[in-house]
Design an enzyme around this catalytic site. Structure first.
Site, PDB file in Angstrom:
ATOM      1  N   ASP A  29      10.602  41.565 -15.378  1.00  0.00           N
ATOM      2  CA  ASP A  29      10.251  42.575 -16.373  1.00  0.00           C
ATOM      3  C   ASP A  29      11.519  43.162 -16.984  1.00  0.00           C
ATOM      4  OD1 ASP A  29       7.894  44.712 -17.204  1.00  0.00           O
ATOM      5  OD2 ASP A  29       9.831  45.700 -16.917  1.00  0.00           O
ATOM      6  N   TYR A  86      16.306  48.362 -22.287  1.00  0.00           N
ATOM      7  CA  TYR A  86      17.171  48.149 -21.130  1.00  0.00           C
ATOM      8  C   TYR A  86      18.494  47.470 -21.512  1.00  0.00           C
ATOM      9  CZ  TYR A  86      12.639  48.717 -18.735  1.00  0.00           C
ATOM     10  OH  TYR A  86      11.403  49.155 -18.317  1.00  0.00           O
ATOM     11  N   LYS A 106       9.468  44.479 -23.970  1.00  0.00           N
ATOM     12  CA  LYS A 106       8.789  45.593 -24.626  1.00  0.00           C
ATOM     13  C   LYS A 106       9.439  45.942 -25.957  1.00  0.00           C
ATOM     14  CE  LYS A 106       8.298  47.384 -19.935  1.00  0.00           C
ATOM     15  NZ  LYS A 106       9.420  46.599 -19.369  1.00  0.00           N
ATOM     16  N   HIS A 162       6.220  49.776 -25.801  1.00  0.00           N
ATOM     17  CA  HIS A 162       6.819  50.519 -24.690  1.00  0.00           C
ATOM     18  C   HIS A 162       6.180  51.886 -24.481  1.00  0.00           C
ATOM     19  CE1 HIS A 162      10.802  50.485 -22.269  1.00  0.00           C
ATOM     20  NE2 HIS A 162       9.914  51.234 -21.662  1.00  0.00           N
TER      21      HIS A 162
END
Length: 343
Positions: free
Chosen positions: A93, A98, A123, A156
């Site tokens: 994931d 990120y 996402k 998200h």
């Protein structure tokens, strides 16, 4: 035949857990054409983490995955994701936010595991809400990952303002139609955000990823999300499962006693709690021994007494946001519906 669960009745905690499990079909294989051949990974000497559920769109998603939130981009993320794949994880994931999608993709390629045996989630971030913006964001994610397609693309969050939920969701549907995305879903969506998708005639998401652990299990708004998702066969992926590593919470009496009785660590107990509630989990770590530890949760069961004791925990980690109650903004709904094959 999938079971239809009537969640409009009030479910006590233990009955709700059973209902969540009943709402999902749990096959004996995942991501494998031959379940006997791929039941384990002999070359690793450990069983592959291939237990999965069939999502509402027919695709198969592992129950246990590896999360990469707050793992810095570069060699640290690559090493962690690579180690997870070596241990046997088959779901990774990540997210645009990120900043480590490229490292995840490189780890998958370097692992030698066949592409169709790894489930990759990413996402679309809030700044990319909107039809054209989300289309471009999804394509950038596919390019950064370098894996040809994304198994699951999530919105998200519903967005603090001008979330353009339906408009953004239509972009994900278009990416799915193009073959760049296999399944689509959402993250941090409350019941009103999910309901608006149905209201405008869109297919419901395959997955909703939310913060979920014993400390907040009893919160009415989260329970409402769990009930809605169970009723509509929307799989829930839990994050924050191991209390973000907070020692005070890990040392709480219900966790310690359950760990002692089961002969497992507090982290394993909390991850197992989530599985027995019917949730997917995505624990993260950059330490190989903990990556291995977090994977060893498929071969034991918590007692009903321990589950009930964990259910009674209360508190807040103070680590994550809570968008479940954010406003609902649909945006421009003129981009759909179309002849989406996934409908």
């Amino acid at each position: 035949q999938q079971q239809q669960v009537d969640m409009q009745k009030h479910y006590p905690p233990l009955q709700l857990a059973r209902a969540v499990m009943a709402a999902l079909r749990v096959p004996k294989r995942l991501l494998c054409s031959d379940p006997e051949e791929h039941a384990g990974d002999e070359k690793l000497g450990v069983p592959a983490l291939v237990e999965a559920v069939t999502l509402r769109d027919g695709n198969c998603m592992p129950l246990v995955g590896f999360g990469t939130y707050r793992i810095p981009s570069g060699s640290k993320c690559h090493r962690a994701a690579y180690a997870a794949l070596e241990v046997g994880y088959r779901l990774i994931d990540t997210a645009t936010l990120y900043g480590n999608e490229a490292d995840v993709g490189r780890a998958v390629r370097d692992s030698g595991v066949a592409r169709d045996q790894v489930f990759v989630t990413t996402k679309v971030w809030d700044s990319d809400h909107g039809y054209q913006e989300a289309l471009a964001a999804g394509r950038r994610s596919v390019s950064r990952l370098g894996l040809g397609y994304v198994d699951l693309l999530l919105i998200h969050s519903p967005g603090r303002s001008k979330g353009k939920i339906v408009e953004t969701y239509d972009a994900l549907l278009a990416l799915q139609e193009e073959g760049l995305v296999r399944s689509i879903g959402v993250s941090n969506f409350g019941v009103p955000h999910l309901e608006v998708l149905a209201q405008y005639g869109r297919p419901l998401p395959a997955v909703n990823q939310i913060e979920m652990h014993p400390l907040i299990w009893q919160q009415p708004r989260r329970r409402a999300v769990v009930e809605y998702c169970a009723k509509h066969q929307i799989a829930i992926t839990a994050y924050g499962s191991v209390f973000s590593g907070q020692r005070q919470q890990l040392d709480a009496e219900p966790v310690v006693l359950a760990a002692k009785r089961s002969g497992r660590t507090p982290a394993q107990v909390l991850l197992r709690w989530a599985l027995q509630k019917g949730f997917h989990v995505i624990p993260k770590s950059v330490h190989e021994e903990r990556i291995q530890e977090n994977s060893a949760i498929m071969d034991f069961t918590l007692s009903s007494d321990d589950m009930a004791s964990l259910d009674q925990m209360r508190g807040s980690l103070g680590e994550y946001w809570d968008p479940l109650g954010w406003p609902v903004d649909v945006g421009d709904v003129s981009h759909g519906p179309k002849s989406y094959s996934a409908w």
